[in-house]
Design a protein around this motif. Structure first.
Motif, PDB file in Angstrom:
ATOM      1  N   VAL A  81      10.261 -34.170 -21.777  1.00 58.37           N
ATOM      2  CA  VAL A  81      10.106 -32.712 -20.883  1.00 58.37           C
ATOM      3  C   VAL A  81       8.867 -33.363 -20.082  1.00 58.37           C
ATOM      4  O   VAL A  81       7.723 -33.498 -20.502  1.00 58.37           O
ATOM      5  CB  VAL A  81       9.323 -31.907 -22.033  1.00 58.37           C
ATOM      6  N   LEU A  82       9.312 -32.986 -18.969  1.00 62.16           N
ATOM      7  CA  LEU A  82       7.541 -32.941 -18.249  1.00 62.16           C
ATOM      8  C   LEU A  82       6.709 -31.674 -18.626  1.00 62.16           C
ATOM      9  O   LEU A  82       7.031 -30.510 -18.314  1.00 62.16           O
ATOM     10  CB  LEU A  82       8.731 -32.786 -16.142  1.00 62.16           C
ATOM     11  N   ASP A  83       5.665 -32.152 -18.450  1.00 66.09           N
ATOM     12  CA  ASP A  83       4.595 -31.821 -18.969  1.00 66.09           C
ATOM     13  C   ASP A  83       3.174 -31.224 -17.532  1.00 66.09           C
ATOM     14  O   ASP A  83       2.037 -30.344 -18.117  1.00 66.09           O
ATOM     15  CB  ASP A  83       3.649 -32.156 -20.574  1.00 66.09           C
ATOM     16  N   ASP A  84       3.075 -31.973 -16.445  1.00 66.84           N
ATOM     17  CA  ASP A  84       2.543 -31.479 -14.963  1.00 66.84           C
ATOM     18  C   ASP A  84       3.329 -31.749 -13.968  1.00 66.84           C
ATOM     19  O   ASP A  84       4.056 -32.440 -13.611  1.00 66.84           O
ATOM     20  CB  ASP A  84       1.698 -32.774 -16.145  1.00 66.84           C
ATOM     21  N   ASP A  85       2.146 -30.971 -13.494  1.00 69.73           N
ATOM     22  CA  ASP A  85       3.052 -31.822 -11.913  1.00 69.73           C
ATOM     23  C   ASP A  85       2.615 -32.953 -11.121  1.00 69.73           C
ATOM     24  O   ASP A  85       1.742 -33.825 -11.992  1.00 69.73           O
ATOM     25  CB  ASP A  85       2.674 -30.403 -10.661  1.00 69.73           C
ATOM     26  N   LEU A  86       3.485 -33.770 -10.777  1.00 66.36           N
ATOM     27  CA  LEU A  86       3.328 -35.128 -10.128  1.00 66.36           C
ATOM     28  C   LEU A  86       3.176 -35.609  -9.067  1.00 66.36           C
ATOM     29  O   LEU A  86       4.679 -34.590  -7.794  1.00 66.36           O
ATOM     30  CB  LEU A  86       4.149 -35.806 -10.890  1.00 66.36           C
ATOM     31  N   VAL A  87       2.577 -35.760  -7.920  1.00 70.10           N
ATOM     32  CA  VAL A  87       2.405 -36.024  -6.874  1.00 70.10           C
ATOM     33  C   VAL A  87       2.693 -37.974  -6.942  1.00 70.10           C
ATOM     34  O   VAL A  87       1.723 -39.099  -7.506  1.00 70.10           O
ATOM     35  CB  VAL A  87       1.295 -36.347  -6.059  1.00 70.10           C
ATOM     36  N   CYS A  88       3.565 -38.169  -6.772  1.00 67.85           N
ATOM     37  CA  CYS A  88       3.941 -40.513  -6.395  1.00 67.85           C
ATOM     38  C   CYS A  88       3.872 -40.715  -5.461  1.00 67.85           C
ATOM     39  O   CYS A  88       4.761 -39.911  -3.838  1.00 67.85           O
ATOM     40  CB  CYS A  88       5.806 -39.593  -7.204  1.00 67.85           C
ATOM     41  N   THR A  89       3.536 -41.724  -5.317  1.00 64.94           N
ATOM     42  CA  THR A  89       4.399 -42.956  -4.481  1.00 64.94           C
ATOM     43  C   THR A  89       4.703 -44.241  -4.569  1.00 64.94           C
ATOM     44  O   THR A  89       5.159 -44.807  -3.288  1.00 64.94           O
ATOM     45  CB  THR A  89       2.320 -43.587  -3.755  1.00 64.94           C
ATOM     46  N   ASP A  90       5.679 -43.600  -5.633  1.00 68.55           N
ATOM     47  CA  ASP A  90       6.519 -44.879  -6.363  1.00 68.55           C
ATOM     48  C   ASP A  90       7.686 -44.578  -5.281  1.00 68.55           C
ATOM     49  O   ASP A  90       8.346 -43.336  -4.464  1.00 68.55           O
ATOM     50  CB  ASP A  90       6.980 -45.145  -7.660  1.00 68.55           C
ATOM     51  N   ASN A  91       8.684 -45.571  -4.948  1.00 70.08           N
ATOM     52  CA  ASN A  91       9.823 -45.391  -3.919  1.00 70.08           C
ATOM     53  C   ASN A  91      10.773 -44.730  -4.453  1.00 70.08           C
ATOM     54  O   ASN A  91      11.618 -44.539  -4.142  1.00 70.08           O
ATOM     55  CB  ASN A  91      10.577 -47.162  -4.051  1.00 70.08           C
ATOM     56  N   ILE A  92      10.629 -44.749  -6.154  1.00 67.25           N
ATOM     57  CA  ILE A  92      11.724 -43.836  -6.438  1.00 67.25           C
ATOM     58  C   ILE A  92      10.854 -43.745  -8.154  1.00 67.25           C
ATOM     59  O   ILE A  92      10.460 -44.032  -8.731  1.00 67.25           O
ATOM     60  CB  ILE A  92      12.904 -44.281  -7.946  1.00 67.25           C
ATOM     61  N   ALA A  93      10.928 -42.042  -7.334  1.00 73.12           N
ATOM     62  CA  ALA A  93       9.337 -41.364  -8.823  1.00 73.12           C
ATOM     63  C   ALA A  93       9.852 -41.259  -9.652  1.00 73.12           C
ATOM     64  O   ALA A  93       8.514 -42.088 -10.756  1.00 73.12           O
ATOM     65  CB  ALA A  93       9.240 -40.096  -8.272  1.00 73.12           C
ATOM     66  N   ILE A  94      10.997 -41.093  -9.525  1.00 75.03           N
ATOM     67  CA  ILE A  94      11.747 -40.628 -11.742  1.00 75.03           C
ATOM     68  C   ILE A  94      12.851 -41.622 -11.733  1.00 75.03           C
ATOM     69  O   ILE A  94      14.044 -40.819 -11.016  1.00 75.03           O
ATOM     70  CB  ILE A  94      11.932 -39.422 -12.391  1.00 75.03           C
TER      71      ILE A  94
END
Length: 278
Positions: free
Chosen positions: A52-65
């Motif tokens: 379960v996602l518990d926060d907003d994410l800002v991602c720089t990964d090529n694939i975030a999740i």
């Protein structure tokens, strides 16, 4: 007894599908079972359990999740995943029977969500909006997308290249090219609302054996339901509503469009090319 199998102080951790058991032995033993305990999800994670996602994410990964089925699944729990630095994919669902749900939003990636791997994935109540290229890219087979949205993407809302995929009760609006593009055979589209896309609402590009029923495709920049001249066959376009589109509400460019090799019946529309389409 358990102490007969160990010597000294040891610790083992057992984990099975969301239940974590910590066995600690220090001059004795105890086992603590915690049901439903989930670790925090962060950018770049590969998920193999239900999380379960518990926060907003800002991602720089090529694939975030990355979600790996069949054991992996993500409830976005109303949160957002935003790509920074032009990440290629927001959420990549691979393996077999992965799950993505929970009123979440994926934005500003090249592709918001990709359904890849062996397919049979389930996506429900997800928004893939304002991505650079595609909201949802469906490259595997037998996936189900329901009650989701793909709005304001830089090219296409939902791009389907896999086989036997099902889209039900989704909203696809204001994409800069097409609402839904079909390049894989045997899709099933029902009760989707497609509105105000710059070119086609539903684009049957190179897809046969499809079922399209009770969809609404309105106010698109060219054609509401459009079939490319690619010699498709055995598509059933039945009981849809397509109105207010700029060029035509229904269009089939195949030379045999009036031969019933693709069946257009019971649709509500104003303009059609050729006029035999119904």
């Amino acid at each position: 007894m358990l102490t007969d199998f160990v010597e000294g102080s040891k610790m083992a951790i057992w984990q099975l599908q969301g239940m974590k058991c910590t066995l600690s032995i220090f001059a004795g033993a105890f086992c603590l079972l915690i049901s439903g305990l989930a670790s925090a999800v962060d950018c770049g994670d590969t998920i193999n359990t239900r999380e379960v996602l518990d926060d907003d994410l800002v991602c720089t990964d090529n694939i975030a999740i990355t979600i790996v089925g069949p054991t992996g699944g993500l409830d976005m729990n109303g949160h957002t995943i935003t790509c920074d630095n032009n990440s290629a994919i927001g959420i990549d669902v691979v393996g077999l029977v992965g799950y993505l749900e929970g009123a979440g939003t994926i934005s500003f990636c090249q592709t918001g969500v990709r359904l890849a791997g062996d397919g049979f994935h389930n996506v429900t109540n997800i928004s893939a909006n304002n991505n650079d290229f595609v909201g949802l890219a469906v490259s595997s087979d037998f996936n189900l997308i329901t009650n989701s949205s793909a709005n304001g993407n830089g090219n296409t809302g939902i791009l389907v290249t896999g086989l036997r995929n099902t889209l039900i009760s989704n909203i696809i609006e204001s994409n800069l090219l097409d609402g839904i593009q079909l390049d894989g055979d045997a899709p099933s589209l029902a009760q989707n609302y497609i509105y105000d896309n710059n070119r086609y609402g539903i684009y049957i590009a190179d897809s046969s054996f499809g079922n399209y029923s009770q969809n609404t495709s309105e106010m698109n920049g060219s054609v509401g339901i459009y079939m490319e001249a690619a010699n498709q066959f055995f598509n059933f376009i039945l009981n849809n509503t397509s109105k207010g589109n700029t060029d035509f509400d229904l269009e089939d460019l195949n030379a045999n469009a009036c031969s019933n090799i693709n069946v257009w019946r019971g649709n509500t529309f104003t303009t059609a090319n050729p006029s035999c389409l119904n």
